[in-house]
Design an enzyme around this catalytic site. Sequence first.
Site, PDB file in Angstrom:
ATOM      1  N   ASP A   1     -50.396  11.190  44.999  1.00  0.00           N
ATOM      2  CA  ASP A   1     -51.514  10.499  45.074  1.00  0.00           C
ATOM      3  C   ASP A   1     -52.333  11.119  43.909  1.00  0.00           C
ATOM      4  O   ASP A   1     -52.195  12.280  43.713  1.00  0.00           O
ATOM      5  CB  ASP A   1     -52.340  10.596  46.458  1.00  0.00           C
ATOM      6  CG  ASP A   1     -53.232   9.550  46.612  1.00  0.00           C
ATOM      7  OD1 ASP A   1     -53.274   8.330  46.081  1.00  0.00           O
ATOM      8  OD2 ASP A   1     -54.249   9.580  47.553  1.00  0.00           O
ATOM      9  N   GLU A   2     -53.316  10.454  43.343  1.00  0.00           N
ATOM     10  CA  GLU A   2     -54.367  10.710  42.319  1.00  0.00           C
ATOM     11  C   GLU A   2     -53.629  11.218  41.105  1.00  0.00           C
ATOM     12  O   GLU A   2     -53.851  12.248  40.425  1.00  0.00           O
ATOM     13  CB  GLU A   2     -55.276  11.953  42.947  1.00  0.00           C
ATOM     14  CG  GLU A   2     -55.986  11.582  43.950  1.00  0.00           C
ATOM     15  CD  GLU A   2     -57.073  10.390  43.930  1.00  0.00           C
ATOM     16  OE1 GLU A   2     -57.206   9.975  42.745  1.00  0.00           O
ATOM     17  OE2 GLU A   2     -57.772   9.934  44.937  1.00  0.00           O
TER      18      GLU A   2
ATOM     19  N   GLY B   1     -57.324   0.617  48.027  1.00  0.00           N
ATOM     20  CA  GLY B   1     -56.229   0.754  49.042  1.00  0.00           C
ATOM     21  C   GLY B   1     -54.939   1.886  48.706  1.00  0.00           C
ATOM     22  O   GLY B   1     -53.786   1.643  49.269  1.00  0.00           O
TER      23      GLY B   1
END
Length: 250
Positions: free
Chosen positions: A114-115, A42
Amino acid sequence: MTTLDEELDPAGALSSVPAAGDRRRGAVVGKLKFCYGPMDCGKSTLALQIDHNHARQGRRGLLLVRHDRSGEPQISSRIGITRDALEVGQDTDLRALVRGEWSRGQHVDYLIVDEAQFLSPEQVEQLAELADDVQLDVYCFGIATDFRSQLFPGARRLFELADELQPVQVEVLCWCGLPGRFNARVLDGQVLRAGDTVVVADAEGYVEDSAMPRSHIQTTTMRYQVLCRPHFRLGDLGPHSEHPGQLRLT
């Protein structure tokens, strides 16, 4: 040596880009936070929730991503929530990216990345510089270790520099029911033990480099599967699979 404030805005434009909300009333302190965990825990959903919460309080942030699983410049969660984002390239200077926003008269209070495991160590250092020198809040989300169970260079630097380290608490299970921590790379039913560190994949299809034209994306059976440590070591993907990827002790 010049500071980031001097380098980014010798005309003093930083004074016109204050932080939002109650933070204007006192000393402004930026922070660098890294939320990490295996696939399916998540992380992207949490990233979008944090962006939503901050935006509701009148703060403005930038969504950044490096190698989203979709192959598009966006943050996408596996539960179907998606937001457009700015793709971070291999040579992107994140300080210059923020400076570009200021030059267009846009204030920036926070960054969502993100990532983040795919960032270079130098880019992580740029994020720390933005937190320290221009008081941005920086929230990074990513996987800690690659398919070989070794730390990604970007994740390693985040562990070294971040003010806060937070494992994402949504439990991901191995097929056996034990907590899963390891992201095994699987090709045609076999756990791979060698190959390029950056291969973005989901159930089908992969992109080895974000610079690759999307028309060149290959369709394959490559995928990732979360395993517990014993089954990662054995290369055991479940009761109906063989064990071709077993690690050997020498």
